[in-house]
Design an enzyme around this catalytic site. Structure first.
Site, mmCIF file in Angstrom:
data_model
loop_
_atom_site.group_PDB
_atom_site.id
_atom_site.type_symbol
_atom_site.label_atom_id
_atom_site.label_comp_id
_atom_site.label_asym_id
_atom_site.label_seq_id
_atom_site.Cartn_x
_atom_site.Cartn_y
_atom_site.Cartn_z
ATOM 1 C CG HIS A 227 -2.016 0.941 1.235
ATOM 2 N ND1 HIS A 227 -1.832 2.299 1.328
ATOM 3 C CD2 HIS A 227 -3.356 0.741 1.130
ATOM 4 C CE1 HIS A 227 -3.016 2.894 1.281
ATOM 5 N NE2 HIS A 227 -3.961 1.969 1.155
ATOM 6 N NE ARG A 247 -3.273 7.708 -1.286
ATOM 7 C CZ ARG A 247 -3.365 6.514 -1.873
ATOM 8 N NH1 ARG A 247 -3.325 6.438 -3.183
ATOM 9 N NH2 ARG A 247 -3.488 5.425 -1.158
#
Ligand code: FAD
Length: 587
Positions: A227, A247
């Site tokens: 990730h 995000r």
């Protein structure tokens, strides 16, 4: 039916098996409600069309296949996209309280690689709500739960089919035998073989290893997802996840020069326009009305590689990551409402106020796409009576998983596994496990107490984590992977001689001694498969073979047990039917 694992996949499987009339038990290492799924933050991907009515299963299917670089089992990806909306609505029927759109529908948020906002969520605590709902239903239905129990062995009949499982209670070290014609593996992932990981202590790859030992096969173990955003500072929290929702909700990535570097890593298929300035590019790519998406929301493998390159080029943050900034994009109230866990996580663990300052983030081992090879319709493994669902199963996500697609995978294939396991169990007699088989399993579990003067398991575990992190990590080369395999071989020999002190009740050294062979077996699978696949694709990046290669685009790497070793074969990918292939011709 015995279900090993009480995460989303295990609980959903158990509910289904019970509802189909099978006597069902769930076994888990931790307390009920504490499985790794509880940590899931961002949401459950399902093309419900609540925010973008133009969304539908075909777009979700296409996004998933493209995200997995077309190596997904097409039928799993199809079933997943088709059934996920029903599984989310069913959760709501069972009491889950999702966040809402202004019109009162289940809200859906943006995530990397998904064309439309489609993650059903509860703030950034979606896993908690999912587990709470399934757990409540499990208890209400009266399903037997064996908490704090570890399964150490799957038991088989003479004809090779499953006859049950053997394990011990962590609290007092006493043994437990389950006699059952159907066992569902729902044991999650493998992250604890790596030094830097977002995964919980339970992620020692038990299910992958138990399946292999029982004669099942694992598919594409080389695909491990790093990730892009784990915490990097302070060292004690390195690897803990910073959800993609940051995000998804507008957070941007910057390097030490203050540049929004993701604009330099936009692949051709994503590039829409050449902008003169960062401001212009930002305006263009964040125009939600026209369904445009910022490059921070590219699939995870691409963002993780970009961060890795920035750090390598000397443009990293002080502690070896990059900066993730949401403070300059939203006011404090919005951030605290949308990302409450992230706010507290950084405040308490790093003394950073994310409403005022950027976070320092870097890649962390997060998810394994590889897993038990299963039949898409029934989740059945190669061994009769053995089923696998959730992160322990392979095929669904190809070479890279899109965020949000795991929670939906757990629900869709957990249900299917429970259904098929119950069908078998209700039409078969309960097997009778011989005393000698039980005695053998008990002897194996107690072996670390019987030996004197060996090493302790913690030393070996730390060495394995370093080898996997440094030599089979985010960027790979043949020489380093061969070295990792040599180290794993040496660790296998040393693990056979390790010793544990003390007694059986609550003995973490003993628990680790029994987990260690699983981690070694899984690590061997990952390193061997990664060495075999001579290309870069999704979560697997080879410095010595950059980019995808056509011949590998049609091949799976299959692991099977060969005595104490792991054997590999190459297997052609199932071919997608023409009517589904057509979906990829549309834009
Ligand atoms: P788990 O939930 O891990 O459950 C495994 C179970 O197996 C546990 O109960 C464990 O005790 C038991 N077990 C293991 N070995 C044994 C054994 N030997 N004997 C007995 N029991 C055993 N995915 C998304 O789709 N959306 C998200 O927003 C998201 N956020 C995430 C955030 C974080 C921090 C992390 C780490 C992951 C996230 N993921 C997300 C991924 C997702 O949470 C996992 O892939 C998923 O929860 C795995 O569920 P599972 O049911 O397969 O296994």
């Amino acid at each position: 039916v015995v279900v090993i694992g009480a995460g989303g996949a295990g609980l959903r499987a158990a509910i289904e098996a019970h509802e189909q009339g099978a006597r069902t038990a769930v076994v888990c290492k931790s307390l009920l409600g504490k499985a790794h799924t509880v940590m899931a933050e961002g949401g459950i991907a399902a093309a419900m069309g609540n925010v973008y009515p133009e969304d539908g299963w075909k777009v979700h299917f296409r996004d998933t296949m493209r995200g997995g670089k077309m190596l997904n089992h097409w039928r799993m990806a199809q079933l997943h996209a088709q059934e996920a909306p029903d599984r989310v609505r069913e959760l709501e029927d069972w009491g889950a309280l999702f966040d809402r759109t202004p019109a009162g529908l289940i809200s859906q948020r943006d995530f990397g690689g998904h064309r439309y906002a489609r993650l059903a969520h509860v703030g950034d605590r979606t896993g908690l709500e999912l587990i709470r709902t399934l757990q409540q239903r499990t208890v209400a239905l009266g399903i037997d739960v064996y908490m704090e129990c570890t399964v150490t062995k799957l038991l088989k009949q003479q004809d090779g089919s499953i006859q049950g499982a053997f394990g011990y209670r962590r609290e007092n070290g006493q043994f437990v035998l389950w006699q059952a014609p159907s066992v569902v593996l729902a044991t999650g992932g493998i992250g604890k073989s790596y030094k830097v990981t977002s995964n919980s202590w339970e992620y020692t790859g038990d299910g992958h290893s138990l399946a292999l030992q029982a004669g099942a096969t694992l598919v594409n173990m080389e695909f491990v997802q790093f990730h892009p955003t784990g915490m990097v500072w302070p060292p004690s929290v390195r690897g803990i996840l910073v959800t993609e929702s940051v995000r998804g909700d507008g957070g941007i990535l910057k390097n030490s020069t203050g540049s929004r570097f993701m604009f330099d890593y936009i692949p051709e298929y994503f590039r829409k326009e050449t902008a003169e300035t960062e401001e212009e590019a930002d305006r263009w790519y964040t125009d939600k009305k026209n369904n445009r998406r910022p490059p921070e929301l590219l699939p995870r493998d691409e963002v993780a590689r970009a961060i890795n390159s920035e750090v390598k080029a000397g443009r990293g943050s002080p502690h070896g990551g990059v900066f993730l900034d949401i403070a300059s994009r939203h006011d404090a109230e919005y951030i605290r409402k949308r990302l409450p866990s992230m706010y507290h996580q950084f405040k308490e663990l790093a003394e950073v106020d994310i409403t005022k300052e950027p976070m320092e983030v870097g890649p962390t081992c997060h998810y394994v796409m590889g897993g038990v090879e299963v039949d898409p319709e029934t989740a059945a493994a190669k061994v009769p009576g053995l089923f696998a669902a959730g992160e322990v199963a392979g095929g669904m996500h190809g070479s890279n998983r899109l965020g949000g697609n795991s929670l939906s995978d757990l629900l869709v294939f957990g249900r299917r596994a429970g259904l098929a396991a119950a069908e078998r169990a209700t039409s078969t007699t309960v097997p009778n496990v011989a005393d000698a088989v039980v005695a053998e399993a008990a002897g194996e579990a107690l072996a670390p107490f019987e030996r004197d003067g060996g090493e302790n398991p913690y030393t070996l575990h730390a060495e394995l984590q370093t080898a996997m992190n440094d030599l089979v990590g985010i960027i790979r080369v043949a020489g380093e992977m061969s070295e990792a395999l040599e180290r794993i071989e040496a660790l296998k020999v040393r693990a056979k001689a390790l010793t544990v002190e003390g007694k059986r009740p609550y003995n973490p050294g003993w628990h680790l001694a029994l987990d260690l062979p699983h981690m070694l077996r899984v690590s061997e699978c990952i390193a061997k498969a990664a060495l075999e696949r001579e290309e870069s694709r999704g979560g697997h990046t080879r410095d010595d073979f950059p980019g995808p290669r056509e011949e590998w685009g049609a091949l799976n790497v299959i692991c099977s047990a060969d005595g104490e070793d792991v054997a590999l074969t190459r297997q052609p990918l199932p071919v997608m039917p023409a009517d589904l292939a057509e979906i990829f011709e549309e834009s």
